[in-house]
Structures are given as C-alpha cells and as structure tokens.
Design an enzyme around this catalytic site. Structure first.
Site, PDB file in Angstrom:
ATOM      1  N   ASP A 163       0.842  -1.193   0.000  1.00 15.61           N
ATOM      2  CA  ASP A 163       0.000   0.000   0.000  1.00 15.61           C
ATOM      3  C   ASP A 163       0.882   1.250   0.000  1.00 15.61           C
ATOM      4  O   ASP A 163       1.919   1.273  -0.657  1.00 15.61           O
ATOM      5  CB  ASP A 163      -0.934  -0.057   1.226  1.00 15.61           C
ATOM      6  N   ASP A 172      -0.678   2.136  18.215  1.00 15.56           N
ATOM      7  CA  ASP A 172      -1.631   1.034  18.059  1.00 15.56           C
ATOM      8  C   ASP A 172      -1.165   0.001  17.032  1.00 15.56           C
ATOM      9  O   ASP A 172      -1.910  -0.933  16.721  1.00 15.56           O
ATOM     10  CB  ASP A 172      -3.005   1.582  17.648  1.00 15.56           C
ATOM     11  N   ASP A 187      22.541   0.432  10.409  1.00 18.55           N
ATOM     12  CA  ASP A 187      23.983   0.302  10.159  1.00 18.55           C
ATOM     13  C   ASP A 187      24.363   0.532   8.704  1.00 18.55           C
ATOM     14  O   ASP A 187      25.545   0.522   8.352  1.00 18.55           O
ATOM     15  CB  ASP A 187      24.509  -1.050  10.636  1.00 18.55           C
ATOM     16  N   ASP A 190      23.314  -4.192   4.124  1.00 18.46           N
ATOM     17  CA  ASP A 190      22.312  -5.221   3.802  1.00 18.46           C
ATOM     18  C   ASP A 190      22.727  -6.506   4.504  1.00 18.46           C
ATOM     19  O   ASP A 190      23.294  -7.412   3.911  1.00 18.46           O
ATOM     20  CB  ASP A 190      22.232  -5.412   2.282  1.00 18.46           C
ATOM     21  N   HIS A 218      -3.264   6.038   3.721  1.00 16.92           N
ATOM     22  CA  HIS A 218      -4.096   4.931   3.253  1.00 16.92           C
ATOM     23  C   HIS A 218      -3.624   3.587   3.826  1.00 16.92           C
ATOM     24  O   HIS A 218      -4.417   2.797   4.346  1.00 16.92           O
ATOM     25  CB  HIS A 218      -4.043   4.924   1.727  1.00 16.92           C
ATOM     26  N   TYR A 322      -7.951 -11.062 -11.885  1.00 15.56           N
ATOM     27  CA  TYR A 322      -7.049 -12.077 -12.416  1.00 15.56           C
ATOM     28  C   TYR A 322      -7.556 -13.470 -12.047  1.00 15.56           C
ATOM     29  O   TYR A 322      -7.899 -13.743 -10.889  1.00 15.56           O
ATOM     30  CB  TYR A 322      -5.626 -11.896 -11.885  1.00 15.56           C
ATOM     31  N   SER A 375     -11.170  -0.461  -0.313  1.00 15.02           N
ATOM     32  CA  SER A 375      -9.867  -0.474   0.351  1.00 15.02           C
ATOM     33  C   SER A 375      -9.999  -0.776   1.829  1.00 15.02           C
ATOM     34  O   SER A 375      -9.073  -1.313   2.435  1.00 15.02           O
ATOM     35  CB  SER A 375      -9.174   0.877   0.197  1.00 15.02           C
TER      36      SER A 375
END
Length: 433
Positions: A163, A172, A187, A190, A218, A322, A375
């Site tokens: 989203d 919350d 840091d 990866d 949203h 789909y 939504s």
C-alpha cells in the site's frame, strides 16, 4: 484504492519477460543490447504458476524508440513471452478521510461465547454490530465470537500490507509490526543479503529502499484494521490483536506508483515469506507481469474490487479480476449488510463482501480517521486470513481461502452481487471444517 483509468504509462520504458530458453540471453544483457536499451531492474518470482523460467526485466529504451514501437517489435521477437508498458497508477479522490478520535461507547457483549476487548467501541461496527447508529444487528464479521477462540500471535505468519506504507511507530501498531531479525537497524548494511538495506519493518518498493514509512495515510488505515493492537485501552482494535505485519510501500506520498514498483513489492513479499498480502489498489488494464508475479507467489492475495460501482463481470478490474487460484476479490458493505453504493461487484469475479463504509482506523502520526471504500473492506478479509493463518500455521493459501469463503455468512441481498452472497465472518472462517 489506486486507479489507472487512462492506462497511462512511463514513456521510454518496457516490462518484458523472455521465454525459458532465452534466460541466458537476459543474464548476459544481450536482449537489451538488441534494442539499444539498458536493464533498469530484473524480477524473480520463483517457478510456482510460471510456464517457464524466462527472466522478467524493466528496460529503459534508447532515444528515438518509443514504448509502442518497442512493444510492437518485441511481439515479433521469438525470445519474448510478452512485453507491456510500465503502467502508472494514482490514488483517486473518492476515498476521503475524516480525522476522528475513537469516541463511541464501549461495545457490549451480546452473546455468551464472545471476547470483547476494552478498545472495541461502537465506532467499530464492522467488528461488532448491535444495531448502533442506525445499523442492523449482526451485520458484522462476528469478531468477538472469533476472539473467544483466537486473537492472533506476534510470531504468526506474515501479513504484508502492499500500500502507501505503514506508520510503524504508531502506538496502536508498533508492537504488531514484523521485524526482520536478519537486519541490524541503522547500520547502512544489507545484513541479510536480500538486496535491501535496513529493511527492518518492510520495504519501500517505490523508492527501492528499506524505509516503508507512510506519508499518505491509506496504508496505515488498512494496517489498523488488520492488526490494531487489541485490548490495550487505546484507539482501535484490529481483526488480529497480535500479529506480524510487514509494511510494503508501493507508491509515493503524493499517491503515484507504477508496475515496476508493484513487481518489486510482490518480489519482496515472496522472497521474505509473506503468507497473506493485502492489496487495496487496482484499476486500469490487465498486466501480464503483475498477474504472473501474484500467481508465482505461495501467498494468498486479498484484493479490492474497486469503487466505481460497476459490475466486474462485464468491466474487469485488475488485479482483483485475475483468474489465479491464490486471490480473493472483495466488495464493500454498509452497516445494514447492503452493498456499498460505490462498491464494484460481480457474482463471477468478486468472491466476498466485507464492511467498508465509515471504517475507523489508524492514521500516521498517532491519530485515527474514518474512511470508506473497498480499500477498507479488503483489510477486514486480510485480517481474517491472518487470523486463520495464525491459528492454523500450516494451512496453505488454498486452505485459508476455503475457510474464509465457506465460513462466510450467506446474505440474501448480496446473492446478485458477489459469489454465493458471501459476507465475511471471522468466527465462521476459524471454525469451518
């Protein structure tokens, strides 16, 4: 709900997938070179749902070669499975937000086998409807009945909210956010080797970095419905009191995205092991690349049916239309168990309806707001899917989908709107055998 009603696309770009016997051509950069293009990104989704193992790429075209020209040429290329534009999507204006603090009276138990948390107020009619504010008693998802059985777990299977991002610091939501234990926060490395630096709570697929903070609102609203911390005496309660929510940001704070960002998001959730994805977006034409990406994932994808009021059996909405086995298309209902006036529908292409009118949930910065739309219906279903996955952690996408659809209430007035008149019932989903 994101839309692409004009089928706009990024000029000078193409999404292309090669056939299986052409994968080596892609890895060597030879395919892009044939067209004078450069490879902007590549996507890997595994083999589930794929016919072959060709490589999917985002290409930047050279000056003088338009997207339309490139696609026409690539359709004649025997090494190409398909080529399509990098479509642009934007948030429409028909899901207006109204700031609102939870102010309704505490909800009351009205049955013997219920758990009513201290943050379930009358505002949250979709969870528990006793007829308050002009509603119809029991036009809800029977959340307290479900919570008497199970309220969720923080170590539950991952629910990815694809989203606008999520405010992962919201009081919350904070304790229900997924934490990537393979990363050392801040840091700049990866650590887990997944291609994203410092992706502690998820991924920003739009900017291609590890910070999915929501600057729009949203996605945080959707996340609050899925997993607002329960029984904490604060704000709202989600379908899951405790959960494991991954934030995946697919578009800018101004409300735009494209196919490439969506593909990166699906790729990330697949790679990182999400069991459920919540997709409160859609519209525009079909994307073969997005369809294939969703199908290749082992997750169950919950998808909004759209807010334009039309019948999706005649006017398709994507991605919800789909034809893949691992998705659920969701319409919206009001507090009287009627289809929301804006909600798209279709007995063949919409699987279930859920509360989606005047839904109170979290907003970035620690507040709350009221929103309406498919939504808002979608995260109710995604939340129940997560609750089922938490209670039955070995359940497959097909088994979770089966429990949700068979456990739904069959509403007479919805039988011409969605398959079997299904309206979400959390208790039914947990108990259906």
């Amino acid at each position: 709900m994101i839309s692409n009603t004009s089928n706009a696309f990024r000029p000078g770009e193409v999404i292309v997938r090669l056939k299986g016997d052409s994968a080596s051509l892609a890895s060597e950069g030879g395919f892009a070179a044939k067209y004078g293009a450069t490879v902007a990104d590549t996507f890997e989704f595994g083999t589930q749902g794929l016919l072959d193992k060709g490589q999917m790429m985002q290409l930047k075209l050279p000056a003088g070669l338009t997207t339309e020209q490139a696609i026409a040429k690539m359709k004649q290329d025997p090494s190409v499975a398909y080529a399509e534009p990098n479509f642009i999507y934007t948030l429409p204006k028909n899901e207006q937000a109204e700031a609102k603090q939870p102010a309704g009276a505490p909800a009351q138990q009205d049955g013997p086998a219920q758990f009513v948390p201290n943050d379930l107020t009358e505002d949250l009619w979709g969870m528990h409807n006793t007829g308050q504010n002009g509603g119809k008693a029991d036009a809800d998802i029977d959340a307290p009945e479900a919570w008497a059985i199970h309220t969720g777990r923080n170590d539950a299977p991952i629910i990815a909210v694809i989203d606008t991002g999520v405010d992962y610091n919201h009081a919350d939501l904070k304790s229900n956010m997924w934490v990537n234990t393979g990363e050392i926060p801040g840091d700049g490395i990866d650590n887990d080797g997944n291609g994203v630096i410092d992706d502690v709570h998820g991924y920003n697929a739009f900017a291609d970095n590890g910070d999915p903070m929501d600057g729009h609102g949203h996605g945080t609203h959707c996340a609050g419905t899925i997993a607002g911390v329960g029984d904490n005496g604060e704000g709202v309660v989600g379908v899951n009191h405790r959960a494991n929510v991954m934030a995946v940001k697919i578009f800018s704070d101004e409300g735009s995205t494209d196919s490439a960002a969506i593909l990166r998001a699906i790729e990330y959730t697949t790679k990182m092991g999400a069991t459920i994805t919540s997709n409160s977006w859609g519209g525009g034409g079909a994307s073969e690349a997005q369809k294939e990406a969703f199908a290749a994932s082992s997750a169950l994808h919950i998808m909004a049916a759209g807010n334009n009021g039309w019948n999706n059996d005649f006017f398709p909405n994507y991605p919800s239309n789909y034809d893949i086995p691992n998705n659920i298309a969701v319409a919206a209902t009001d507090r009287n168990d009627k289809k929301a006036s804006f909600s798209q529908y279709g007995v063949k292409n919409v699987d279930i309806a859920a509360p989606g009118v005047d839904i109170l949930s979290a907003k970035p910065g620690g507040g709350y707001q009221m929103m309406s739309g498919t939504s808002m219906a979608t995260p109710h279903v995604a939340g129940v899917a997560g609750l089922v996955a938490s209670m039955y952690p070995q359940a497959t996408a097909a088994e979770i989908k089966e429990k949700i659809l068979n456990g739904a209430d069959k509403i007479e007035g919805l039988k011409t709107k969605v398959a079997d008149g299904n309206r979400l019932n959390a208790h039914g989903a947990l108990t259906w055998q």
